[in-house]
Write a protein that holds these residues in place. Structure first.
Motif, PDB file in Angstrom:
ATOM      1  N   LEU A  40     102.790   9.756  26.363  1.00 22.11           N
ATOM      2  CA  LEU A  40     103.319   8.876  27.296  1.00 22.11           C
ATOM      3  C   LEU A  40     102.103   7.806  27.757  1.00 22.11           C
ATOM      4  O   LEU A  40     102.298   6.974  28.244  1.00 22.11           O
ATOM      5  N   LEU A  41     101.011   8.565  27.864  1.00 21.06           N
ATOM      6  CA  LEU A  41      99.645   7.966  28.446  1.00 21.06           C
ATOM      7  C   LEU A  41      99.270   6.924  27.008  1.00 21.06           C
ATOM      8  O   LEU A  41      98.959   5.588  27.485  1.00 21.06           O
ATOM      9  N   LEU A  77     103.328  15.686  25.386  1.00 23.12           N
ATOM     10  CA  LEU A  77     104.282  14.575  25.824  1.00 23.12           C
ATOM     11  C   LEU A  77     103.654  13.871  26.841  1.00 23.12           C
ATOM     12  O   LEU A  77     103.840  12.451  26.557  1.00 23.12           O
ATOM     13  N   VAL A  78     102.710  14.259  27.849  1.00 25.88           N
ATOM     14  CA  VAL A  78     101.835  13.276  28.445  1.00 25.88           C
ATOM     15  C   VAL A  78     100.957  12.490  27.822  1.00 25.88           C
ATOM     16  O   VAL A  78     100.999  11.400  28.378  1.00 25.88           O
ATOM     17  N   LEU A 136      98.211  15.980  37.005  1.00 27.86           N
ATOM     18  CA  LEU A 136      97.879  15.656  35.485  1.00 27.86           C
ATOM     19  C   LEU A 136      96.620  16.445  35.174  1.00 27.86           C
ATOM     20  O   LEU A 136      96.641  16.819  33.755  1.00 27.86           O
ATOM     21  N   ASN A 177     101.418   3.896  27.913  1.00 28.14           N
ATOM     22  CA  ASN A 177     100.840   3.048  28.805  1.00 28.14           C
ATOM     23  C   ASN A 177      99.835   2.178  28.370  1.00 28.14           C
ATOM     24  O   ASN A 177      99.810   0.996  28.861  1.00 28.14           O
ATOM     25  N   ALA A 235     110.688  10.716  27.985  1.00 27.22           N
ATOM     26  CA  ALA A 235     110.633  11.431  29.293  1.00 27.22           C
ATOM     27  C   ALA A 235     112.134  12.216  29.633  1.00 27.22           C
ATOM     28  O   ALA A 235     111.853  13.050  30.546  1.00 27.22           O
ATOM     29  N   MET A 244      99.713  -1.857  28.311  1.00 25.85           N
ATOM     30  CA  MET A 244      98.653  -2.707  29.286  1.00 25.85           C
ATOM     31  C   MET A 244      98.236  -3.863  28.107  1.00 25.85           C
ATOM     32  O   MET A 244      98.084  -4.758  28.599  1.00 25.85           O
TER      33      MET A 244
END
Lengths: 283, 285
Positions: free
Chosen positions: A259-260, A255-256, A29, A263, A204, A267
């Motif tokens: 996605l975070l 991209l990450v 990461l 997430n 993804a 939550m």
């Protein structure tokens, strides 16, 4: 005591394994975000790729990704909602069919993504004649995320307290009214979680898109054009373009980061969902 | 519209959507089989499965070396991931302080959602240059196994954690009341009850490894031959498809669908075995 010594060794080795795995995760990461975010500026997001992606930005890639994801959600969400409602609300009426459908969907969820790519290429691109296009990619992704959408619709309807259903029935409300005015609104946080999860999965995905929506990095004019998704862009820069790894890292960081954010949204939605308690509505 | 007819319409709509989603799997299996059929006019099934000669331009469609490649990469990954993933699940559920456990679980969920192409990128740019020191060019069975292991470990951990959490609290507490240590409770109370769920997790991780494409293709080297050492390059069935689909025609294309059919059948058998083992109506959403 011998027992306690062996227990301590066990405990230490479990902790060691856990910390090793966590260290590997944080390494990856950190590597992606550190190297990737370092070079990102606004220009990277709003310029089109130049020189096979080595320079310039990812504008057309982001647009294509947005088209593919939103189209796949538009196709899969209504079907997923109806099928999920069938599995949660009519499973008493059709127990055998519901069980078969559920097993089939569970198995479908385990099919490797490249198989969906083959399927999409054969059915949507060739038989239906959509060629390699954003539409073909979106249909392929829709099939792929469908089992997860259905599962989460079923799950969130089922986890509503049974008295919602029973009191509405006692009032003599029709099934349509109960669904539309009571159960679906109450299940909204859960339904949204499922949708966001589906978007995450679609975002993804690479293997199912390489030969359904394709490689073309130009700005797509319509859904019948080929379009390069962000994940495919990363793959192409890393594997096929010498000197492309800097921009591959930047794209991966984007991209990450997306996605975070997804997430975090999940939550937040989970928080909304946990406030309600009651005896769940089992089948 | 009267309420009866509205209700009937709703039921029909739900039923149609349910049936349509239910037959998708069948449809996919049928279509992939149909598309791979033409290669059998060209090469017999036994030759496909026993020949290592993969030279599509010369009419050589032997898949054995590639099948062995897939199996060896996946089992290597499982061998590396299982101890790490299980240790993590045991640590987080039994030993870790609540804050660390919550952080660890969140980290695993995040990692489970990281795209395989990102793992592949990390493998290619960061891990391969390290592996070069062992043996150039650094792309090998071992490198692919390591990257894949990191990718499937979250699956294994998530399912093991679920299995451990579904063990009735009362049995764990009676163990504590008897003064048993954590290790003893884990061995004698939790593990026997959680075992089916853990086995499911291991099987699903293996299925994920077999079906994984992008990350493996980026770091495995992709040479078609039966590997004789961990440092040999390998090609997997999935990578074979992704590498050659772009230009494959006719029998070659059918042979690639046959690669896909093989992967799908193997993973479906594993996924079904996992499903029958757990037999739970409600798995993780």
């Amino acid at each position: 005591m011998k027992r306690s010594v062996s227990n301590r060794i066990l405990a230490t080795s479990f902790a060691g394994g856990a910390f090793l795995l966590a260290a590997l995760f944080l390494w990856i990461l950190g590597d992606i975000l550190w190297r990737g975010l370092a070079g990102i500026d606004l220009a990277f997001l709003i310029q089109n790729p130049l020189n096979a992606g080595r320079s310039g930005g990812i504008r057309s890639v982001l647009v294509a990704t947005l088209y593919i994801i939103s189209l796949s959600i538009v196709i899969a969400a209504p079907l997923g909602l109806l099928a999920g409602m069938f599995l949660s609300e009519l499973c008493h009426v059709y127990p055998r069919i519901s069980r078969l459908i559920r097993q089939s969907l569970d198995t479908l969820a385990g099919v490797p993504s490249i198989i969906f790519g083959l399927f999409g290429n054969a059915v949507f691109a060739q038989y239906l004649g959509f060629r390699v296009s954003i539409l073909t990619g979106a249909l392929t992704l829709a099939v792929m995320i469908l089992p997860f959408l259905i599962r989460s619709v079923e799950h969130s309807l089922r986890s509503l307290p049974a008295y919602y259903h029973r009191s509405a029935q006692a009032l003599g409300l029709s099934r349509t009214t109960i669904m539309g005015h009571i159960l679906l609104p109450a299940a909204l946080p859960g339904l949204s979680t499922g949708l966001v999860l589906g978007i995450g999965r679609a975002l993804a995905e690479t293997a199912a898109l390489v030969f359904t929506s394709g490689y073309v990095a130009r700005m797509p004019g319509s859904v019948f054009d080929s379009g390069r998704a962000l994940s495919v862009h990363i793959f192409d820069l890393a594997m096929n373009v010498p000197g492309g790894s800097t921009n591959a890292y930047k794209s991966a960081a984007v991209l990450v980061a997306l996605l975070l954010i997804i997430n975090l949204a999940i939550m937040a939605l989970g928080h909304m969902r946990n406030r309600r308690r009651g005896e769940p509505n089992g089948c | 519209m009267s309420r009866q007819s509205a209700d009937r319409l709703l039921s029909i709509g739900l039923m149609a959507a349910g049936l349509l989603s239910g037959v998708l799997l069948l449809f996919i299996v049928l279509f992939i089989s149909m598309e791979s059929w033409p290669v059998l006019h060209h090469t017999s099934l036994s030759t496909l499965l026993t020949s290592t000669d993969w030279r599509p331009s010369m009419g050589g469609f032997g898949l054995l070396a590639i099948l062995v490649g897939s199996l060896s990469v996946s089992f290597l990954a499982l061998l590396l991931a299982a101890p790490l993933g299980l240790a993590t699940a045991f640590y987080l559920s039994v030993y870790a302080p609540p804050k660390i456990a919550a952080f660890g679980q969140k980290l695993i969920e995040v990692m489970a959602g990281i795209p395989s192409v990102v793992f592949g990128l990390w493998g290619l740019v960061t891990l391969v240059p390290i592996m070069v020191h062992l043996s150039p060019p650094g792309t090998s069975l071992l490198t692919a196994g390591i990257v894949l292991a990191i990718m499937i470990a979250p699956t294994l951990t998530v399912f093991s954690l679920l299995a451990i959490k579904s063990v009735p609290m009362a049995t764990v507490q009676s163990g504590r009341a008897l003064g048993l240590g954590r290790g003893t409770i884990l061995r004698t109370i939790i593990l026997p009850q959680a075992r089916p769920g853990i086995v499911t997790g291991i099987l699903l991780a293996l299925a994920r490894a077999l079906g994984e494409t992008m990350a493996v293709m980026m770091v495995a080297g992709n040479v078609v031959h039966i590997p004789t050492s961990l440092l040999d390059p390998v090609r997997t069935l999935t990578a074979n498809i992704a590498l050659e689909m772009g230009y494959a025609l006719e029998a070659h294309r059918a042979a690639l669908f046959m690669s896909g059919l093989l992967v799908m059948l193997i993973t479906l058998v594993i996924v079904m075995a996992a499903g029958f083992k757990s037999d739970g109506t409600d798995k993780a959403p």
